[in-house]
Motif scaffolding. Structure first.
Motif, PDB file in Angstrom:
ATOM      1  N   UNK A 151       0.818  -1.202  -0.087  1.00  0.00           N
ATOM      2  CA  UNK A 151      -0.168   0.103  -0.152  1.00  0.00           C
ATOM      3  C   UNK A 151       0.712   1.085   0.198  1.00  0.00           C
ATOM      4  N   UNK A 152       0.198   2.147  -0.698  1.00  0.00           N
ATOM      5  CA  UNK A 152       0.902   3.619  -0.439  1.00  0.00           C
ATOM      6  C   UNK A 152       0.228   4.280   0.538  1.00  0.00           C
ATOM      7  N   UNK A 153       1.005   5.007   1.395  1.00  0.00           N
ATOM      8  CA  UNK A 153       2.658   5.494   1.382  1.00  0.00           C
ATOM      9  C   UNK A 153       3.327   4.146   1.686  1.00  0.00           C
ATOM     10  N   UNK A 154       4.511   3.777   1.179  1.00  0.00           N
ATOM     11  CA  UNK A 154       5.437   2.809   1.443  1.00  0.00           C
ATOM     12  C   UNK A 154       6.638   3.382   2.053  1.00  0.00           C
ATOM     13  N   UNK A 155       7.435   2.839   2.888  1.00  0.00           N
ATOM     14  CA  UNK A 155       8.727   3.215   3.181  1.00  0.00           C
ATOM     15  C   UNK A 155       9.970   2.140   2.738  1.00  0.00           C
ATOM     16  N   UNK A 156      11.133   2.487   3.160  1.00  0.00           N
ATOM     17  CA  UNK A 156      12.366   1.493   2.748  1.00  0.00           C
ATOM     18  C   UNK A 156      11.941   0.210   3.721  1.00  0.00           C
ATOM     19  N   UNK A 157      11.561   0.264   4.814  1.00  0.00           N
ATOM     20  CA  UNK A 157      11.225  -0.952   5.535  1.00  0.00           C
ATOM     21  C   UNK A 157      10.343  -2.050   4.824  1.00  0.00           C
ATOM     22  N   UNK A 158       9.119  -1.546   4.308  1.00  0.00           N
ATOM     23  CA  UNK A 158       8.258  -2.162   3.753  1.00  0.00           C
ATOM     24  C   UNK A 158       8.794  -2.807   2.434  1.00  0.00           C
ATOM     25  N   UNK A 159       9.176  -1.815   1.622  1.00  0.00           N
ATOM     26  CA  UNK A 159       9.767  -2.328   0.173  1.00  0.00           C
ATOM     27  C   UNK A 159      10.833  -3.469   0.384  1.00  0.00           C
ATOM     28  N   UNK A 160      11.613  -3.151   1.366  1.00  0.00           N
ATOM     29  CA  UNK A 160      12.577  -4.190   1.773  1.00  0.00           C
ATOM     30  C   UNK A 160      12.217  -5.470   2.219  1.00  0.00           C
ATOM     31  N   UNK A 161      11.082  -5.414   2.836  1.00  0.00           N
ATOM     32  CA  UNK A 161      10.527  -6.816   3.532  1.00  0.00           C
ATOM     33  C   UNK A 161       9.826  -7.531   2.267  1.00  0.00           C
ATOM     34  N   UNK A 162       9.235  -6.681   1.643  1.00  0.00           N
ATOM     35  CA  UNK A 162       8.408  -7.363   0.334  1.00  0.00           C
ATOM     36  C   UNK A 162       9.480  -8.011  -0.575  1.00  0.00           C
ATOM     37  N   UNK A 163      10.569  -7.319  -0.856  1.00  0.00           N
ATOM     38  CA  UNK A 163      11.306  -7.903  -1.980  1.00  0.00           C
ATOM     39  C   UNK A 163      12.392  -8.933  -1.194  1.00  0.00           C
ATOM     40  N   UNK A 164      12.527  -8.768   0.005  1.00  0.00           N
ATOM     41  CA  UNK A 164      12.941 -10.161   0.587  1.00  0.00           C
ATOM     42  C   UNK A 164      12.107 -11.312   0.626  1.00  0.00           C
ATOM     43  N   UNK A 165      10.909 -11.216   0.900  1.00  0.00           N
ATOM     44  CA  UNK A 165       9.901 -12.104   0.766  1.00  0.00           C
ATOM     45  C   UNK A 165       9.669 -12.983  -0.424  1.00  0.00           C
ATOM     46  N   UNK A 166       9.916 -12.321  -1.558  1.00  0.00           N
ATOM     47  CA  UNK A 166       9.829 -12.951  -2.872  1.00  0.00           C
ATOM     48  C   UNK A 166      11.081 -13.193  -3.434  1.00  0.00           C
ATOM     49  N   UNK A 167      12.185 -13.293  -2.563  1.00  0.00           N
ATOM     50  CA  UNK A 167      13.567 -13.717  -3.053  1.00  0.00           C
ATOM     51  C   UNK A 167      14.520 -12.689  -3.886  1.00  0.00           C
ATOM     52  N   UNK A 168      14.163 -11.502  -3.846  1.00  0.00           N
ATOM     53  CA  UNK A 168      14.795 -10.500  -4.588  1.00  0.00           C
ATOM     54  C   UNK A 168      16.142 -10.096  -3.881  1.00  0.00           C
TER      55      UNK A 168
END
Length: 122
Positions: free
Chosen positions: A103-120
């Motif tokens: 969801x917007x607004x997002x921050x670094x923590x949220x983006x990092x967590x999601x990218x980590x979850x999907x193996x990026x």
């Protein structure tokens, strides 16, 4: 270096996302709408796509459906990043091939967590 296509009609959102993704060591490419994003993917398929829903020319869901039809279009991890938060939108995005939804607004923590979850992230 992994690459991420940032697709959003808001220059501010693209700027914020680019800063966060650069810190996560991603090369970034930007597009203002789904058509620009599709053209960018035809030129070079990214590892990830950070995708807005509501945009002019071609919206995010239409772009995602077209992306998944392209040769290699099944490869990028697609993270929808939008203000649309009802279950119908989320379900439609997942059915169209989205891997994650934030969801917007997002921050670094949220983006990092999601990218980590999907193996990026390594």
């Amino acid at each position: 270096m992994k690459s991420c296509l940032i697709v959003d009609d808001s220059k501010v959102i693209r700027m914020v996302a680019k800063k966060i993704l650069s810190e996560l060591e991603f090369a970034t490419v930007e597009a203002e709408d789904g058509q620009q994003a599709l053209d960018a993917c035809k030129a070079e398929m990214p590892d990830a796509v950070l995708l807005d829903w509501n945009m002019p020319v071609m919206n995010g869901i239409d772009y995602l459906r077209e992306l998944r039809k392209l040769p290699g279009g099944d490869k990028p991890v697609v993270v929808f990043c939008t203000t649309e938060n009802d279950i119908e939108h989320i379900q439609e995005a997942i059915e169209a091939g989205a891997n994650e939804y934030i969801m917007k607004p997002f921050d670094s923590e949220i983006l990092q967590a999601k990218f980590a979850q999907v193996g990026l992230l390594d």
